[in-house]
Design a protein around this motif. Structure first.
Motif, PDB file in Angstrom:
ATOM      1  N   LEU A 225     105.084  28.009  28.368  1.00 23.48           N
ATOM      2  CA  LEU A 225     104.711  28.762  29.568  1.00 23.48           C
ATOM      3  C   LEU A 225     104.623  27.775  30.726  1.00 23.48           C
ATOM      4  N   HIS A 226     105.136  28.170  31.875  1.00 23.80           N
ATOM      5  CA  HIS A 226     105.239  27.244  33.006  1.00 23.80           C
ATOM      6  C   HIS A 226     104.650  27.830  34.285  1.00 23.80           C
ATOM      7  N   GLN A 227     104.139  26.930  35.097  1.00 19.49           N
ATOM      8  CA  GLN A 227     103.543  27.325  36.366  1.00 19.49           C
ATOM      9  C   GLN A 227     103.793  26.222  37.386  1.00 19.49           C
ATOM     10  N   ILE A 228     104.363  26.612  38.519  1.00 19.70           N
ATOM     11  CA  ILE A 228     104.588  25.658  39.610  1.00 19.70           C
ATOM     12  C   ILE A 228     103.686  26.067  40.773  1.00 19.70           C
ATOM     13  N   THR A 229     102.865  25.121  41.228  1.00 19.76           N
ATOM     14  CA  THR A 229     101.986  25.430  42.367  1.00 19.76           C
ATOM     15  C   THR A 229     102.130  24.366  43.455  1.00 19.76           C
ATOM     16  N   VAL A 230     101.862  24.798  44.692  1.00 24.23           N
ATOM     17  CA  VAL A 230     101.731  23.852  45.809  1.00 24.23           C
ATOM     18  C   VAL A 230     100.304  24.041  46.307  1.00 24.23           C
ATOM     19  N   GLY A 231      99.446  23.090  45.996  1.00 27.43           N
ATOM     20  CA  GLY A 231      98.023  23.278  46.275  1.00 27.43           C
ATOM     21  C   GLY A 231      97.531  24.491  45.489  1.00 27.43           C
ATOM     22  N   ASP A 232      96.910  25.456  46.170  1.00 31.49           N
ATOM     23  CA  ASP A 232      96.409  26.649  45.493  1.00 31.49           C
ATOM     24  C   ASP A 232      97.459  27.754  45.401  1.00 31.49           C
ATOM     25  N   LYS A 233      98.573  27.542  46.051  1.00 32.14           N
ATOM     26  CA  LYS A 233      99.581  28.603  46.163  1.00 32.14           C
ATOM     27  C   LYS A 233     100.537  28.573  44.970  1.00 32.14           C
ATOM     28  N   LEU A 234     100.660  29.716  44.298  1.00 33.24           N
ATOM     29  CA  LEU A 234     101.557  29.839  43.154  1.00 33.24           C
ATOM     30  C   LEU A 234     102.986  29.989  43.660  1.00 33.24           C
ATOM     31  N   SER A 235     103.862  29.123  43.186  1.00 34.69           N
ATOM     32  CA  SER A 235     105.243  29.171  43.640  1.00 34.69           C
ATOM     33  C   SER A 235     106.145  29.895  42.650  1.00 34.69           C
ATOM     34  N   CYS A 236     106.026  29.553  41.370  1.00 35.35           N
ATOM     35  CA  CYS A 236     106.769  30.325  40.375  1.00 35.35           C
ATOM     36  C   CYS A 236     106.194  30.151  38.987  1.00 35.35           C
ATOM     37  N   VAL A 237     106.463  31.127  38.149  1.00 31.73           N
ATOM     38  CA  VAL A 237     105.971  31.133  36.767  1.00 31.73           C
ATOM     39  C   VAL A 237     107.144  31.449  35.840  1.00 31.73           C
ATOM     40  N   ALA A 238     107.039  30.948  34.618  1.00 32.97           N
ATOM     41  CA  ALA A 238     108.123  31.208  33.673  1.00 32.97           C
ATOM     42  C   ALA A 238     107.621  31.191  32.241  1.00 32.97           C
ATOM     43  N   GLU A 239     108.344  31.893  31.386  1.00 33.72           N
ATOM     44  CA  GLU A 239     108.076  31.871  29.942  1.00 33.72           C
ATOM     45  C   GLU A 239     109.410  31.605  29.253  1.00 33.72           C
ATOM     46  N   VAL A 240     109.408  30.591  28.388  1.00 30.71           N
ATOM     47  CA  VAL A 240     110.662  30.177  27.756  1.00 30.71           C
ATOM     48  C   VAL A 240     110.534  30.200  26.238  1.00 30.71           C
ATOM     49  N   LYS A 241     111.416  30.941  25.600  1.00 27.54           N
ATOM     50  CA  LYS A 241     111.500  30.938  24.134  1.00 27.54           C
ATOM     51  C   LYS A 241     112.591  29.945  23.747  1.00 27.54           C
TER      52      LYS A 241
END
Lengths: 246, 246
Positions: A225-241
């Motif tokens: 499971l992935h999460q990209i943030t800039v400070g408190d701001k969520l930029s993108c999320v992903a789930e990879v099998k």
């Protein structure tokens, strides 16, 4: 009616691959986007035309199913079709076929139309979507959302570089995928390939910003499971099998 | 006799460009290397064949002269010719022509043959160099060396990512150029393009290593000097002459 198809051929070159000899997922998405861009040009609704009208397509989600990733030197066919649309979203599919005409990748992508002046999502105009001959539907697709990162197993930080921004004035797709996957251990990346990739884009990242890439690995499921943030701001999320590399 | 020529056509795509809409220098070098790789395949001395023999080409220096960089959508021709060689080095030229057949880029590249087992430079074998029909010379070319960085004006640090290493098991060219140029201010990069790029590769950088990119800017000459190090080890140096973006 399910939309006009468009196909381009491509031979995978060394700089689109990594040490596994397989096409990078980021390059895969770039190649697909290029094919849809070429189709749009041919249908008279190019990026430049939309830009003059004050609009631009943005991608809000990619769902990628991988049977296997093509290797260096391999000749592939990339087909796209803008299947259907509703008031605010256009659903487009991409297929990669190998030389034996076997489907090896399928990607389902959600596009929205950005009003560049107002900086918000616009209603999709007939003159923009008409040429693709996709089906109009009142339904919104209910696509799975990536699960949230709860426990951080891997964590890296990246700064957005000048060359990360392409002529569309956006951080190129490749870098989102790089930031997410580069957190995983080398040995894992050398021995596994993506089976399913579900990525949702939330907020754009800009030049010079520092992004935090956080990853949780669910051992039992072979899922990251992935999460990209800039400070408190969520930029993108992903789930990879993941699947073992064959 | 001055070597067999080989040409490929290419249309510049958005993800090879940056916000200026021009081809990135790193992508330019990748495209050239691809063309020489294809020529080698066609002449029966592919990367794979060399690998079986225990050898691999390495680049020790690129000298790039830019009249102008091609733009997104532009159709270019890339021509290569392995002009001459001596015991240890092969000198290869690359030319980019636009649709009006104007030469817009010229690159002169020095290759050496690596003995993969002994990890050192090997004497160039006839069976490897013969097919290109370049001229044998006893002379070593005396090419200008980039001047050393003496006073650091800009300084950034980068970590080598998994996706930075391509199927050739080397850090792809693109990243060396990114690391060097990304140190410069955004405004400068938006308003200038390369006129001359002289880069010398010293020591290879590996996955996971942290590189320091140091830059000196010589205002009077519109020249930037670059140095990439891993710890105390010098990885590559470059000298870049800039011109205003037309």
């Amino acid at each position: 009616m399910s939309g006009k198809k468009y196909t381009e051929e491509h031979q995978v070159v060394y700089y689109e691959t990594n040490v596994t000899g397989r096409l990078n997922i980021g390059n895969l998405v770039d190649l697909c986007m290029l094919v849809s861009t070429i189709q749009s040009e041919k249908l008279g609704v190019s990026t430049e035309k939309l830009d003059e009208m004050g609009y631009g397509w943005i991608v809000t989600q990619n769902l990628i199913d991988v049977t296997r990733l093509p290797k260096e030197h391999e000749k592939i066919k990339i087909t796209t079709v803008a299947k259907s649309y509703n008031r605010y979203f256009c659903y487009r599919d991409f297929y990669m076929h190998d030389e034996n005409n076997q489907e090896i990748v399928h990607m389902h992508t959600v596009f929205a139309l950005m009003d560049k002046k107002q900086r918000k999502i616009a209603r999709i105009k007939d003159e923009i979507i008409g040429p693709y001959e996709g089906e109009y539907t009142t339904k919104l697709e209910r696509l799975a959302n990536p699960r949230a990162v709860e426990k951080v197993d891997y964590d890296k930080r990246y700064r957005v570089r000048f060359m990360d921004i392409d002529s569309n004035q956006h951080v190129n797709n490749i870098h989102y995928f790089d930031w997410m996957l580069d957190t995983l251990p080398e040995e894992f990346l050398k021995t596994h390939e993506v089976q399913h990739f579900n990525i949702v884009y939330k907020n754009e990242v800009r030049y010079g910003e520092v992004v935090d890439s956080k990853t949780e690995f669910l051992q039992d499921e072979n899922v990251s499971l992935h999460q990209i943030t800039v400070g408190d701001k969520l930029s993108c999320v992903a789930e990879v099998k993941w699947q073992p590399l064959k």
